[in-house]
Write a protein that holds these residues in place. Structure first.
Motif, PDB file in Angstrom:
ATOM      1  N   SER A 103       0.832  -1.188   0.022  1.00  0.00           N
ATOM      2  CA  SER A 103       0.147  -0.025   0.024  1.00  0.00           C
ATOM      3  C   SER A 103       0.894   1.167   0.146  1.00  0.00           C
ATOM      4  N   ASP A 125      -9.922   8.250  -2.683  1.00  0.00           N
ATOM      5  CA  ASP A 125     -10.877   6.953  -2.771  1.00  0.00           C
ATOM      6  C   ASP A 125     -11.963   7.175  -3.891  1.00  0.00           C
ATOM      7  N   ASP A 146      -2.575   2.561  -5.568  1.00  0.00           N
ATOM      8  CA  ASP A 146      -2.265   2.338  -4.207  1.00  0.00           C
ATOM      9  C   ASP A 146      -1.545   0.957  -3.922  1.00  0.00           C
ATOM     10  N   GLY A 147      -2.212   0.129  -4.583  1.00  0.00           N
ATOM     11  CA  GLY A 147      -1.891  -1.466  -4.258  1.00  0.00           C
ATOM     12  C   GLY A 147      -0.821  -1.950  -5.580  1.00  0.00           C
ATOM     13  N   CYS A 170      -7.254   4.470 -13.011  1.00  0.00           N
ATOM     14  CA  CYS A 170      -7.326   3.681 -11.972  1.00  0.00           C
ATOM     15  C   CYS A 170      -8.668   3.677 -11.534  1.00  0.00           C
ATOM     16  N   GLY A 173     -10.753   0.481 -13.159  1.00  0.00           N
ATOM     17  CA  GLY A 173     -10.460  -0.623 -12.707  1.00  0.00           C
ATOM     18  C   GLY A 173      -9.264  -1.171 -13.650  1.00  0.00           C
ATOM     19  N   GLY A 176      -7.406  -3.266 -11.228  1.00  0.00           N
ATOM     20  CA  GLY A 176      -8.374  -3.891 -10.145  1.00  0.00           C
ATOM     21  C   GLY A 176      -8.339  -3.284  -8.871  1.00  0.00           C
ATOM     22  N   ASP A 177      -8.275  -3.983  -7.931  1.00  0.00           N
ATOM     23  CA  ASP A 177      -8.194  -3.614  -6.496  1.00  0.00           C
ATOM     24  C   ASP A 177      -7.211  -2.429  -6.218  1.00  0.00           C
ATOM     25  N   ALA A 178      -6.278  -2.705  -6.938  1.00  0.00           N
ATOM     26  CA  ALA A 178      -5.003  -2.015  -6.655  1.00  0.00           C
ATOM     27  C   ALA A 178      -5.161  -0.544  -6.820  1.00  0.00           C
ATOM     28  N   LYS A 180      -8.225   1.174  -6.422  1.00  0.00           N
ATOM     29  CA  LYS A 180      -9.652   1.669  -5.607  1.00  0.00           C
ATOM     30  C   LYS A 180      -9.055   2.820  -4.746  1.00  0.00           C
ATOM     31  N   THR A 181      -7.541   2.985  -4.403  1.00  0.00           N
ATOM     32  CA  THR A 181      -7.054   4.142  -3.740  1.00  0.00           C
ATOM     33  C   THR A 181      -6.131   4.742  -4.570  1.00  0.00           C
TER      34      THR A 181
END
Length: 430
Positions: A103, A125, A146-147, A170, A173, A176-178, A180-181
């Motif tokens: 993170s 976010d 972030d990820g 970002c 998507g 991906g989840d990386a 989300k922030t």
């Protein structure tokens, strides 16, 4: 001892190569490995590097004395925690320590709490506040997912429009989840430099510095990549800058062992620095060996890597003794056509043996495998890391490119200016 290396890239080939040189290395396994590691170790293609239980079963069955975790994903997932809890000697930080890479927002908080110089930033976010911030700050500006995004979640935007596109990408998507922030940072200026350190029990033993080339094309143009070439040592770094970077790495290492971080950090800490007019500042921390920095740092290491890694894994900081050769190392990455975007796989590779016949040349495999006919073929974006040693910077550069010209596969692309800017001196960045 029997040793297991986890990973499949050029970094893992370089790690396996260095470990295999040790008289203490008996049987060496690499999971899943690649076309190059198969020549010096036993590949274990079906062993899932994210499955702690399967890894533990393999470790017990093959009587593994040391597990070396190469990539960041299993570290962030806590693979080291599971193995270490079962009494296995593991080189790699626990999941808490791995959050420094897992993170970017967490890492920034860590830097702030410990007085580590870095770029100003803001975290978001949602897209609209992030877009408003970009318009307020202007360009150039840096947008980061972030990820974990395999080294591709960072955009250095030269215009507001490019930054807006990166923000939308970002939140739509792309990572991906990386994504989300999203972090948005000031764009620092100056040369970049990497300094890696072996860290255990809050102590840092720094390695030799290296300088990577992230942009895809000559002249530092094009999109960011996982790295297109690198060299070590770094001629433009002053002694004062080296001292400052070392102090920062020692500060960070000490902080990993204290509250509130309190990690079981036994592995490598990677400091990605910008040599700004105000002094070195951290661009990012990574929690594993850099790729391709490893490919030029380890060939210059004269100490036994098995001894060093075992001392790190067992928390014996006083037993780490690092010795470095005076040679220069230059690495040029041969990539698939289209990288870092889409690319084709399966291209037959020729000429590696001829390249390695050159004095001081080693070719590390990053994205290779064998086809049904036993031919070596491309299997990734970054295909090969061509590394040359020399008594001078220029000798190493010339030798690396001579080797590159001997290797061929359809669509081969590479930068022709690795190290050229540094050879011109610090003024080349002004």
């Amino acid at each position: 001892m029997n040793i297991l290396v986890l990973g499949s890239g050029g970094r893992e080939h370089a790690l396996a190569w260095a470990l295999a040189k040790s008289p203490r290395c008996d049987v060496l396994y690499v999971a899943p490995g690649n076309g190059g590691t198969a020549d010096i170790a036993e590949n274990v293609p079906d062993l899932d590097v994210m499955d702690s239980e399967a890894l533990l079963a393999f470790v017990r069955e093959r009587q593994i004395g040391l597990v070396v975790i190469g990539p960041e994903a299993p570290l962030v997932a806590g693979v080291a925690d599971g193995l270490r809890a079962a009494g296995v000697a593991v080189f790699g930080p626990d999941a808490q320590g791995a959050q420094l890479e897992g993170s970017k927002a967490y890492s920034k908080t860590f830097m702030e709490q410990n007085g580590i110089p870095t770029a100003r930033y803001a975290t978001f976010d949602a897209a609209e506040p992030a877009l408003a911030y970009v318009r307020e700050q202007g360009a150039p500006i840096v947008v980061k997912a972030d990820g974990l995004a395999a080294g591709k979640g960072v955009v250095v935007a030269e215009t507001v429009e490019a930054a807006e596109d990166a923000v939308r990408s970002c939140f739509d998507g792309a990572f991906g989840d990386a994504g989300k922030t999203v972090l948005i940072e000031e764009c620092m200026t100056g040369p970049e430099c990497s300094l890696l350190a072996f860290v255990t029990n809050g102590r840092a033993c720094c390695m030799a510095p290296a300088q990577d080339h992230k942009r895809a094309f000559d002249g530092d143009r094009g999109p960011n990549t996982g790295g297109m070439g690198v060299y070590s040592p770094v001629p433009i770094v002053t002694s004062d800058e080296m001292d400052a970077m070392t102090r920062i790495m020692e500060t960070a290492a000490a902080a990993t062992a204290r509250e509130p971080f309190d990690a079981d950090y036994r592995g490598v800490l990677y400091g990605g620095f910008m040599l700004t007019p105000q002094g070195p500042k951290i661009v990012e921390f990574n929690v594993r060996f850099g790729d391709p920095e490893t490919q030029v740092v380890l060939p210059r290491l004269e100490s036994d890597l098995v001894d060093v890694m075992e001392a790190v894994a067992e928390g014996r900081a006083d037993d780490i003794d690092l010795a470095w050769s005076d040679t220069w190392a230059v690495c040029v990455v041969l990539a698939s056509e289209g990288y870092p975007g889409s690319y084709e796989k399966g291209k037959v590779i020729l000429g590696i043996e001829e390249a390695e016949d050159l004095e001081g040349v080693t070719v590390f495999h990053a994205g290779t495998t064998r086809n049904a006919d036993g031919e070596l073929i491309t299997a990734g974006g970054r295909v090969l890391n061509v590394v040359a040693l020399g008594d001078t910077f220029e000798e190493a550069r010339e030798r690396a490119y001579e080797a590159c010209d001997l290797i061929n596969f359809e669509g081969k692309q590479f930068r022709t200016d690795i190290g050229k800017r540094a050879a011109a001196g610090r003024a080349a960045w002004e």
